[in-house]
Motif scaffolding. Structure first.
Motif, PDB file in Angstrom:
ATOM      1  N   ALA A  19      -2.087   4.450 -13.405  1.00  0.00           N
ATOM      2  CA  ALA A  19      -1.451   5.214 -12.329  1.00  0.00           C
ATOM      3  C   ALA A  19      -2.093   6.594 -12.167  1.00  0.00           C
ATOM      4  O   ALA A  19      -2.235   7.094 -11.059  1.00  0.00           O
ATOM      5  CB  ALA A  19       0.039   5.362 -12.615  1.00  0.00           C
ATOM      6  N   ASP A  20      -2.522   7.212 -13.304  1.00  0.00           N
ATOM      7  CA  ASP A  20      -3.070   8.572 -13.256  1.00  0.00           C
ATOM      8  C   ASP A  20      -4.565   8.626 -13.542  1.00  0.00           C
ATOM      9  O   ASP A  20      -5.259   9.533 -13.088  1.00  0.00           O
ATOM     10  CB  ASP A  20      -2.346   9.465 -14.272  1.00  0.00           C
ATOM     11  CG  ASP A  20      -0.856   9.516 -13.999  1.00  0.00           C
ATOM     12  OD1 ASP A  20      -0.492   9.590 -12.825  1.00  0.00           O
ATOM     13  OD2 ASP A  20      -0.075   9.467 -14.967  1.00  0.00           O
TER      14      ASP A  20
ATOM     15  N   VAL B 127      -7.648   0.312 -14.710  1.00  0.00           N
ATOM     16  CA  VAL B 127      -7.118   1.329 -13.791  1.00  0.00           C
ATOM     17  C   VAL B 127      -5.645   1.573 -14.112  1.00  0.00           C
ATOM     18  O   VAL B 127      -4.867   0.626 -14.279  1.00  0.00           O
ATOM     19  CB  VAL B 127      -7.278   0.868 -12.331  1.00  0.00           C
ATOM     20  CG1 VAL B 127      -6.667   1.888 -11.376  1.00  0.00           C
ATOM     21  CG2 VAL B 127      -8.742   0.657 -11.998  1.00  0.00           C
TER      22      VAL B 127
ATOM     23  N   LYS C 192      -8.584  -0.311  -1.664  1.00  0.00           N
ATOM     24  CA  LYS C 192      -7.934   0.640  -2.549  1.00  0.00           C
ATOM     25  C   LYS C 192      -7.734   0.024  -3.932  1.00  0.00           C
ATOM     26  O   LYS C 192      -7.553  -1.180  -4.065  1.00  0.00           O
ATOM     27  CB  LYS C 192      -6.582   1.070  -1.981  1.00  0.00           C
ATOM     28  CG  LYS C 192      -6.675   1.960  -0.754  1.00  0.00           C
ATOM     29  CD  LYS C 192      -5.282   2.403  -0.311  1.00  0.00           C
ATOM     30  CE  LYS C 192      -5.364   3.336   0.897  1.00  0.00           C
ATOM     31  NZ  LYS C 192      -4.020   3.763   1.336  1.00  0.00           N
ATOM     32  N   LEU C 193      -7.724   0.895  -4.929  1.00  0.00           N
ATOM     33  CA  LEU C 193      -7.467   0.458  -6.303  1.00  0.00           C
ATOM     34  C   LEU C 193      -5.967   0.466  -6.566  1.00  0.00           C
ATOM     35  O   LEU C 193      -5.247   1.326  -6.059  1.00  0.00           O
ATOM     36  CB  LEU C 193      -8.169   1.390  -7.296  1.00  0.00           C
ATOM     37  CG  LEU C 193      -9.616   1.068  -7.660  1.00  0.00           C
ATOM     38  CD1 LEU C 193     -10.498   1.072  -6.424  1.00  0.00           C
ATOM     39  CD2 LEU C 193     -10.149   2.079  -8.679  1.00  0.00           C
ATOM     40  N   ARG C 194      -5.540  -0.519  -7.356  1.00  0.00           N
ATOM     41  CA  ARG C 194      -4.129  -0.600  -7.748  1.00  0.00           C
ATOM     42  C   ARG C 194      -4.029  -0.609  -9.264  1.00  0.00           C
ATOM     43  O   ARG C 194      -4.983  -0.983  -9.958  1.00  0.00           O
ATOM     44  CB  ARG C 194      -3.501  -1.871  -7.160  1.00  0.00           C
ATOM     45  CG  ARG C 194      -3.269  -1.811  -5.662  1.00  0.00           C
ATOM     46  CD  ARG C 194      -2.633  -3.089  -5.142  1.00  0.00           C
ATOM     47  NE  ARG C 194      -3.607  -4.185  -5.069  1.00  0.00           N
ATOM     48  CZ  ARG C 194      -3.278  -5.476  -5.077  1.00  0.00           C
ATOM     49  NH1 ARG C 194      -2.019  -5.822  -5.181  1.00  0.00           N
ATOM     50  NH2 ARG C 194      -4.212  -6.401  -5.014  1.00  0.00           N
ATOM     51  N   PRO C 195      -2.872  -0.206  -9.811  1.00  0.00           N
ATOM     52  CA  PRO C 195      -2.729  -0.202 -11.278  1.00  0.00           C
ATOM     53  C   PRO C 195      -2.969  -1.587 -11.870  1.00  0.00           C
ATOM     54  O   PRO C 195      -2.675  -2.605 -11.246  1.00  0.00           O
ATOM     55  CB  PRO C 195      -1.277   0.255 -11.489  1.00  0.00           C
ATOM     56  CG  PRO C 195      -0.919   0.988 -10.251  1.00  0.00           C
ATOM     57  CD  PRO C 195      -1.671   0.324  -9.143  1.00  0.00           C
ATOM     58  N   ASN C 196      -3.513  -1.595 -13.089  1.00  0.00           N
ATOM     59  CA  ASN C 196      -3.784  -2.819 -13.865  1.00  0.00           C
ATOM     60  C   ASN C 196      -4.925  -3.658 -13.303  1.00  0.00           C
ATOM     61  O   ASN C 196      -5.080  -4.819 -13.663  1.00  0.00           O
ATOM     62  CB  ASN C 196      -2.530  -3.685 -14.021  1.00  0.00           C
ATOM     63  CG  ASN C 196      -1.490  -3.017 -14.905  1.00  0.00           C
ATOM     64  OD1 ASN C 196      -1.815  -2.128 -15.686  1.00  0.00           O
ATOM     65  ND2 ASN C 196      -0.248  -3.430 -14.791  1.00  0.00           N
TER      66      ASN C 196
ATOM     67  N   LYS D  12      -7.924   5.762 -10.189  1.00  0.00           N
ATOM     68  CA  LYS D  12      -6.478   5.640 -10.383  1.00  0.00           C
ATOM     69  C   LYS D  12      -5.864   5.016  -9.136  1.00  0.00           C
ATOM     70  O   LYS D  12      -6.557   4.709  -8.162  1.00  0.00           O
ATOM     71  CB  LYS D  12      -5.873   7.017 -10.649  1.00  0.00           C
ATOM     72  CG  LYS D  12      -6.162   8.056  -9.577  1.00  0.00           C
ATOM     73  CD  LYS D  12      -5.671   9.423 -10.005  1.00  0.00           C
ATOM     74  CE  LYS D  12      -6.023  10.477  -8.956  1.00  0.00           C
ATOM     75  NZ  LYS D  12      -5.617  11.829  -9.362  1.00  0.00           N
ATOM     76  N   GLU D  13      -4.578   4.804  -9.176  1.00  0.00           N
ATOM     77  CA  GLU D  13      -3.868   4.165  -8.073  1.00  0.00           C
ATOM     78  C   GLU D  13      -4.130   4.896  -6.755  1.00  0.00           C
ATOM     79  O   GLU D  13      -4.020   6.117  -6.672  1.00  0.00           O
ATOM     80  CB  GLU D  13      -2.366   4.161  -8.377  1.00  0.00           C
ATOM     81  CG  GLU D  13      -1.536   3.441  -7.323  1.00  0.00           C
ATOM     82  CD  GLU D  13      -0.061   3.414  -7.683  1.00  0.00           C
ATOM     83  OE1 GLU D  13       0.691   2.737  -6.974  1.00  0.00           O
ATOM     84  OE2 GLU D  13       0.323   4.061  -8.677  1.00  0.00           O
ATOM     85  N   GLY D  14      -4.533   4.106  -5.737  1.00  0.00           N
ATOM     86  CA  GLY D  14      -4.761   4.679  -4.411  1.00  0.00           C
ATOM     87  C   GLY D  14      -6.188   5.113  -4.152  1.00  0.00           C
ATOM     88  O   GLY D  14      -6.548   5.410  -3.017  1.00  0.00           O
TER      89      GLY D  14
ATOM     90  N   ALA E  52      -4.868  -7.360  -9.650  1.00  0.00           N
ATOM     91  CA  ALA E  52      -3.956  -6.651 -10.550  1.00  0.00           C
ATOM     92  C   ALA E  52      -3.495  -7.613 -11.640  1.00  0.00           C
ATOM     93  O   ALA E  52      -2.910  -8.654 -11.358  1.00  0.00           O
ATOM     94  CB  ALA E  52      -2.753  -6.113  -9.770  1.00  0.00           C
TER      95      ALA E  52
END
Length: 1066
Positions: free
Chosen positions: A427-428, A425, A392-396, A339-341, A176
């Protein structure tokens, strides 16, 4: 190295991230590998070679400390941080003691080279061996003096801790990105995108167009040279011709810019075959001019990477087009899911199922993973988007999204396709950081096949975008090259030109048929019973007018029972049978006065139904069947009084009509919200600019400021200003001062605003390009220099001044676009007119140069301005298209049928093909006709019932492009009636020869043609006749820009009997 400054605050922030993650490792799967360890050990030996990729340990150290420190060990304990390094490095790293560190830092300083050794290493080893479990990067191998001493000391130790691999945890630390990192990655992405769009793609077009012989390796070397090469006096800096075209690249540190890997160019002729991995190399084979070409470029800025890859297809088949379009749509779908998650393996499974659903036969050819995490490391395997990775993917987080198919086959030859971008990546959803040269129209090339190849030339389904400025029907070899859609020439002789003109006409005709069919279907759908009628527009309605609320409101003057004009109430009070009866001025049509003998008669005519003889009544009345008073007549011996009353009523009527007209004009003027000024810093300004429409008072330059939600133009006196909100900006144009007197930033508004006492749809900021504020007569240099030196110097200064103006205004316009996009959330692009596509015409009263842009057709140089949005145009009708006429007209009909069509008159006929090609390239249906149409009644009929109009054929009554060509051919036949035969006997024998005069070929093409002229071989035409016919043929070729061979079969043949001269000459 003593000058190195470390960012202590950033170090403390990132060290806290490490300790927070370590302390909560049991609750987060990403850090589970370090959950039960006593310490983290980060070893750094001698620096790695230049060709080696960045190691994870080096990336971790650089991320934490800001620089790479070779031969430095970091051991993280729960309560302290141990650093083993040399004295010089300890001096630099001691800056970190001032940081707000979550744990204290202890240095183990080694002795200098010639000094006796210290106990730093033994103490560091002792602290290490006292631990039970230590996490380190087990797979990394290091070398160097300190590493050798460390390995020997550890091997001699009696007790050694258990080692655990911390690579997954380090990857999570780095995954991130914070704002500083994202800034570097965005710059790297901008560099990569600019290089592709403004060097690689245009250069590739040139190579294909000229069939240049160049190897993959040589082309890759040329690309690599754009950031500079060489050392010392022979060093060459970055190619600013390329980089100046990119956004946000003004403050780039070129010393921190490099390529992640040598650019990869692959084509059909690559001996090793297509390879989508970044370890592929550009071979020494020459680039093939057909098939698929793959380009991959990755750039690193301040250690952070960005990467993109594109596929270019020459003469693609329908299948190849479909597969590439699938890649583009798949990327778009994946961006909404990254996106996040989101879980890595689920993303891959979605991509695979998407391919399986759309084209099942491609499933086995799809890539084995669709990308990987990226940052300082080009490829972070811990975040591989593969079918087995559960991370999992996280924001930024930043990913290199790699989509592609390998092992595909076309005409017995293997090929591959790829679409690679750097994505961020959110949040949405995810967004592409690398952009450009992605759509089908940018990546597909069409080459005209040579006649000798025996291949049928493919008709491209795409056209050149306006931005490429190329699709011209004139027989010019340069103009017949188009790219982007993309038709590239490979012939330069007249035969190739003729063939190209014919093929282009055929392509346009085919495309126009598609556009007309689509337009008709859309019209039926739009105006069907369920699709709305006339677009929600209300028809005319009967307005109610009230002069007075009651008898008490009547003025005193009515008591005398005389005619009285009450201007305040807009009413005429008439005496009728002893009563004062008020009539509102809107109920009165007009007033007339005439003298008969001693009396003067005053007649007042009222608005009543049935007054329009022979025309349809469109004025609505509440009850048209009621009894109406048509007029009232009064008689009086006082002629002067009736003169005054007649004038008063007429003036009041004019005044009310004028007020209504003004009210109607101002109906669409909006009241803008308040401009929110920038606070805490000075707004970005563009000084010394003039504004149009001009403000009241003396003409002086002011300045434009960019604020939070709009622009403000401030006059130099400070008393007048113009505010423009970004929400009201429809188009933003920048017109450079090349070939112009002004450099312009032009804003076209969605709704007009009031400037002074006038409403304005457009606001323009400009500066004059020519500098006339200096006197060149008293120049001291003129005493000592003669000839043209002064003029040459002045020209150079003028050119430089124009370049600086263009750069300043373009940069400011881009800042406006960025601010508007950030403020409204809707993208606003700077549109630049394409002068090479321009044509002359008369949209208002004067002849002006009209210039297409990506989204509009504009004239910005002088008021009144013209801005026509291309997406608002329903169809373009070309009128007065006849052979022999030097000019034609163009009528643009808008999708909003209530708007009057726009007439652009007197366009030179020599530009007919250019205009047609441009209209076709921007998907506007067009038609041709020999005469002007009366569009007022036509539009009125259409507006009455649009659905009925489309049911009865819609715009087919215009004939379309094909019908226009036929009428043109017929018209030419009539125009050339002077070639009528004098003797019918020779008609059959001469018709075949005379056809050469109609198909545009030269009279001198066939020297032996005289032997075909019937039975009398001694007869021939005189020189005057031959010259007249040759001139006619030349004129036809230059004015129409194309031959009419395709129409010859339907055209009535004409013949001309040669006139004999005594000397037999012709």
């Amino acid at each position: 190295m003593s000058k190195v400054e470390l960012n202590a605050a950033l170090f403390a922030k990132r060290l806290r991230i490490v300790y927070d993650a370590w302390n909560n490792a049991k609750n987060d799967d990403d850090y589970s590998s370090i959950a039960d360890v006593d310490a983290l050990l980060l070893i750094a030996g001698d620096p790695a070679g230049e060709d080696e990729p960045i190691r994870k340990g080096t990336a971790f150290q650089t991320w934490l400390l800001g620089f790479e420190f070779p031969s430095t060990f970091l051991m993280f304990h729960k309560t302290k941080l141990h650093i083993l390094c040399s004295a010089s490095k300890a001096k630099i790293l001691s800056q970190l003691n001032n940081a707000d560190s979550p744990v204290p830092i202890e240095f183990f300083v080694q002795a200098k080279a010639k000094e006796p050794p210290t106990d730093a290493l033994p103490r560091f080893v002792e602290a290490y061996t006292s631990l039970d479990r230590v996490a380190t990067l087990i797979k990394e191998q290091h070398s160097g003096k300190l590493v050798d001493e460390w390995n020997k000391a550890v091997s001699d130790a009696a007790k050694k801790p258990t080692l655990v691999d911390m690579a997954p945890a380090v990857a999570a630390f780095l995954a991130a990105k914070d704002e500083e990192e994202l800034k570097c990655i965005r710059t790297a992405a901008a560099l990569t995108s600019t290089l592709l769009a403004h060097y690689v793609a245009p250069k590739l077009e040139t190579i294909l167009d000229r069939e240049a012989k160049i190897s993959h390796e040589a082309f890759a070397t040329q690309i690599e040279a754009r950031i500079g090469y060489g050392e010392g006096d022979k060093a060459k800096g970055p190619d600013m011709k390329v980089w100046s075209k990119g956004r946000g690249l003004n403050d780039v540190d070129w010393g921190s810019t490099e390529f992640c890997y040598p650019p990869i160019i692959q084509s059909q002729s690559t001996s090793t075959g297509y390879d989508l991995s970044p370890v592929a190399e550009s071979s020494q084979d020459d680039i093939s001019h057909k098939g698929v070409l793959l380009v991959s470029v990755g750039m690193r800025y301040k250690s952070y990477c960005a990467n993109l890859g594109r596929s270019f297809i020459v003469d693609p088949s329908k299948e190849q087009e479909a597969i590439y379009s699938l890649l583009v749509s798949l990327q778009s779908e994946l961006l909404t899911r990254m996106k996040e998650g989101a879980i890595s393996k689920e993303l891959y499974q979605f991509a695979l199922s998407y391919v399986k659903e759309k084209k099942p036969e491609l499933e086995s050819h799809f890539v084995k993973n669709i990308g990987h995490g990226m940052g300082m490391e080009f490829r972070d395997a811990s975040y591989l988007l593969s079918p087995k990775n559960s991370r999992k993917l996280r924001p930024n987080m930043v990913f290199n999204l790699v989509l592609g198919f390998t092992g595909l086959e076309e005409d017995g030859k293997k090929y591959a396709l790829q679409l690679v971008d750097t994505v961020l990546v959110g949040a949405d959803k995810a967004t592409c950081l690398t952009t450009g040269v992605k759509s089908v129209k940018d990546t597909l090339f069409f080459l005209n096949q040579d006649e000798g190849e025996g291949q049928s030339s493919k008709v491209p389904t795409k056209k050149a975008p306006v931005a490429k400025a190329g699709l011209n029907g004139n027989a010019s070899p340069v103009k017949n090259k188009t790219a982007g859609g993309k038709v590239l020439r490979n012939k330069t002789r007249s035969a190739a030109q003729q063939e190209l003109v014919q093929s282009m006409s055929a392509k346009i005709a085919e495309h126009q048929r598609e556009l007309h069919a689509k337009l008709h279907q859309e019209g039926l759908a739009r105006f069907s019973e369920g699709g709305g009628g006339i677009g929600g527009k209300e028809g005319k309605g009967w307005k109610r007018f009230q002069s007075y609320k009651g008898e008490a409101g009547l003025p005193r003057e009515v008591e005398s029972l005389r005619i009285f004009v009450d201007r305040k109430a807009q009413t005429v009070v008439l005496p009728i049978h002893g009563f004062a009866v008020p009539f509102h001025i809107n109920t009165i049509k007009n007033v007339s006065k005439n003298d008969e003998g001693e009396f003067t008669y005053l007649r007042v005519n009222f608005q009543t139904p049935g007054q329009l003889a022979g025309r349809k009544e469109d004025t609505p009345f509440e009850d048209p069947d009621a009894t109406f008073i048509r007029s009232i007549t009064y008689r009086s011996p006082d002629g002067n009084r009736f003169d005054a009353i007649s004038k008063q009523i007429t003036d009041l009527k004019k005044e009310v009509n004028k007020r209504e007209q003004q009210k109607k004009e101002m109906a669409d003027v909006i009241e803008q919200d308040t401009l929110v000024e920038v606070k805490g810093r000075r707004p970005t300004k563009l000084p010394e600019v003039f504004v149009r429409p001009a403000l009241d008072g003396k003409r002086l330059p002011g300045e434009v400021e960019i604020h939070q939600n709009g622009l403000r133009y401030q006059s130099p006196m400070g008393s007048q200003k113009i505010d423009i909100l970004f929400t009201n900006v429809k188009h933003l144009f920048f017109q450079p001062c090349d070939h112009e007197l002004l450099v312009i930033i032009h804003i076209h508004l969605k709704a007009p605003i009031m400037i002074g006492k006038k409403k304005a749809h457009d606001v323009q900021f400009y500066r004059e390009a020519s500098d006339v504020q200096f006197d060149e007569t008293g120049n001291r240099k003129r005493k000592y220099r003669y000839g043209d030196e002064d003029e040459l110097e002045l020209e150079q200064q003028e050119r430089k001044r124009r370049q600086m103006l263009n750069k300043e205004f373009k940069l400011f316009s881009e800042k406006i676009a960025e601010a508007a996009t950030a403020s409204t959330g809707e993208p606003l692009e700077v549109d630049i007119p394409f002068r090479e596509l321009s044509f002359e015409g008369v949209p208002f009263r004067t002849n002006v140069r009209l210039q297409p842009t990506t989204e509009c057709l504009v004239h910005l140089s002088d008021p009144p301005f013209l801005v026509v949005t291309l997406s608002d145009i329903e169809i373009a009708s070309l009128e007065r298209v006849q052979f022999g006429l030097k000019q034609f007209d163009m009528v643009l009909i808008f999708k909003d049928f209530t708007k009057p069509p726009l007439h652009i008159n007197s366009i030179p006929s020599s530009q007919l093909d250019d205009v047609k090609n441009w209209l076709d390239s921007v998907d506007i249906p067009l038609s041709e006709g020999p005469v002007n149409l009366n569009w007022g009644p036509i539009m009125k009929t259409i507006n009455e019932d649009p659905y009925e109009f489309f049911q009865q054929g819609g715009w087919s009554f215009l004939g379309g492009a094909a019908a226009g060509e036929e009428s043109e051919a017929d018209d030419e036949s009539d125009t050339e009636s002077e070639f009528e035969a004098e003797d019918d006997e020779s008609e059959s024998s001469e018709s075949s020869e005379d056809e050469s005069d109609y198909d545009g070929s030269d009279a001198s093409d066939d020297e032996g043609s005289g032997s075909d002229f019937g039975s009398d071989e001694s007869e021939g035409e005189d020189w005057d006749e031959l010259e007249r016919k040759a001139a006619k043929a030349d004129k036809k070729r230059t004015e129409t820009g194309r031959g009419h061979e395709s129409d010859d079969s339907d055209r009535p043949k004409k013949s001309a009997k040669p006139k004999a001269k005594a000397n037999g000459k012709r």
